[in-house]
Design an enzyme around this catalytic site. Structure first.
Site, PDB file in Angstrom:
ATOM      1  CB  CYS A   1      -0.897   0.074   1.294  1.00 61.56           C
ATOM      2  SG  CYS A   1      -2.300   1.193   1.088  1.00 61.56           S
ATOM      3  CB  CYS A   2       3.682   2.416   2.076  1.00 69.30           C
ATOM      4  SG  CYS A   2       3.179   2.381   3.568  1.00 69.30           S
ATOM      5  CB  CYS A  24      -1.400   4.069   8.758  1.00 71.51           C
ATOM      6  SG  CYS A  24      -2.035   2.700   7.482  1.00 71.51           S
ATOM      7  CB  CYS A  34       6.238   4.368   4.120  1.00 65.45           C
ATOM      8  SG  CYS A  34       7.004   6.052   3.849  1.00 65.45           S
TER       9      CYS A  34
END
Length: 234
Positions: free
Chosen positions: A118-119, A204, A229
C-alpha cells in the site's frame, strides 16, 4: 556525488544552522532540489525556512487518498500564508483500484507485506516520479525520531534513488522544532496538540501516550524495526 564528497559536506555542516545548509543546497542545485513535505511539524519548519530563502523554491507533498482532513486543511493554510503552491502528487489510480479490489480497502492491517504494498503504490511510486526531475531532495528527518533514524546525517547519498538527501534538522530535538514553530508562527497540524507527534494516513496513525516514542502511533500494530514506509529505506 560520491561518498567522499558526502563526507566532506558533513564536515562542512556539522553544527551549522539549518538555514545555512538549506541556503547552500538551494543555491548549488537550483531547480534540481526540492523539499519533500509530509506536512508534519519538521517539514513545516523547513517550509518556513526554505521559502524565506527562496520564495519560489519547489515543495511537494504526497496525497495518498487516506490523509486526515486536518492535513488537507494545513496544505491550504500553508499555501495562503506563504503565497506559494505546494505541489500535490497522487498515486496512479489504476494501481490503487487493482490493489483495493484484490486485497481489500484496509489491507495494511493484515500483514507487513500488504502494508508495504500500500505504501509502495500510494507513496513510493509518486515519489519516484518526482525524483526523476531532481538531483537532491530535502526532508525533515531527525535522529531522535525513532530507532530506524538514529544514525542519519545532515547529508547522505540516497543509494536507492540516486540522489543527494539533505536532512537539515538531523541534530534538532523535538523542543527545537516547537520552539521554532512558536517563535516564527509557523502553521501546523492541530492533531499535534491532540497527541499525534507523527501524522501519516488516517487509518495508519493513532495518538500516543506521553511515555511512548514519537513514532509509536505510526503502524502501531507492527514491530518498531519495520515501521518505515520505504521513503527513507536505508
Amino acid at each position: 556525488m560520491n561518498q567522499v564528497q558526502i563526507d566532506e559536506l558533513n564536515k562542512k555542516f556539522p553544527d551549522k544552522d539549518p538555514t545555512e545548509v538549506l541556503t547552500w543546497f538551494l543555491n548549488e542545485y537550483g531547480d534540481k532540489v526540492a523539499l519533500s513535505s509530509s506536512m508534519g511539524a519538521e517539514d513545516q519548519v523547513l517550509t518556513d525556512m526554505v521559502l524565506k530563502i527562496k520564495p519560489d523554491a519547489r515543495i511537494f507533498t504526497l496525497d495518498t487518498g487516506r490523509l486526515f482532513p486536518e492535513t488537507y486543511d494545513l496544505i491550504d493554510r500553508t499555501n495562503k500564508k506563504y503565497n506559494t503552491k505546494i505541489e500535490v502528487q497522487f498515486p496512479d489510480h489504476n494501481q490503487v483500484e487493482e490493489m483495493v479490489n484484490s486485497k481489500g480497502i484496509n489491507l495494511f492491517y493484515d500483514s507487513v507485506e500488504n502494508r508495504k504494498l500500500c505504501c509502495g503504490i500510494r507513496k513510493i511510486e509518486p515519489l519516484k516520479r518526482v525524483f526523476k526531475t531532481l538531483d537532491a531532495w530535502i526532508c525533515g528527518l531527525r535522529s531522535g525520531q525513532s530507532i530506524t533514524r538514529q544514525s542519519i546525517q545532515v547529508v547522505e547519498w540516497d543509494e536507492n534513488n540516486g540522489l543527494v538527501k539533505v536532512n537539515p534538522l538531523a541534530k534538532w530535538s523535538e523542543s527545537d522544532v516547537w520552539d521554532y514553530i512558536k517563535e516564527h508562527k509557523v502553521p501546523y497540524n492541530p492533531l499535534h496538540d491532540k497527541g499525534f507527534p507523527s501524522i501519516g494516513c488516517l487509518p495508519c496513525t493513532r495518538a500516543i501516550q506521553s511515555w511512548e516514542d514519537v513514532r509509536a502511533g505510526r503502524w502501531w500494530w507492527e514491530n518498531p524495526e519495520s515501521k518505515e514506509c520505504g521513503l527513507h529505506k536505508r
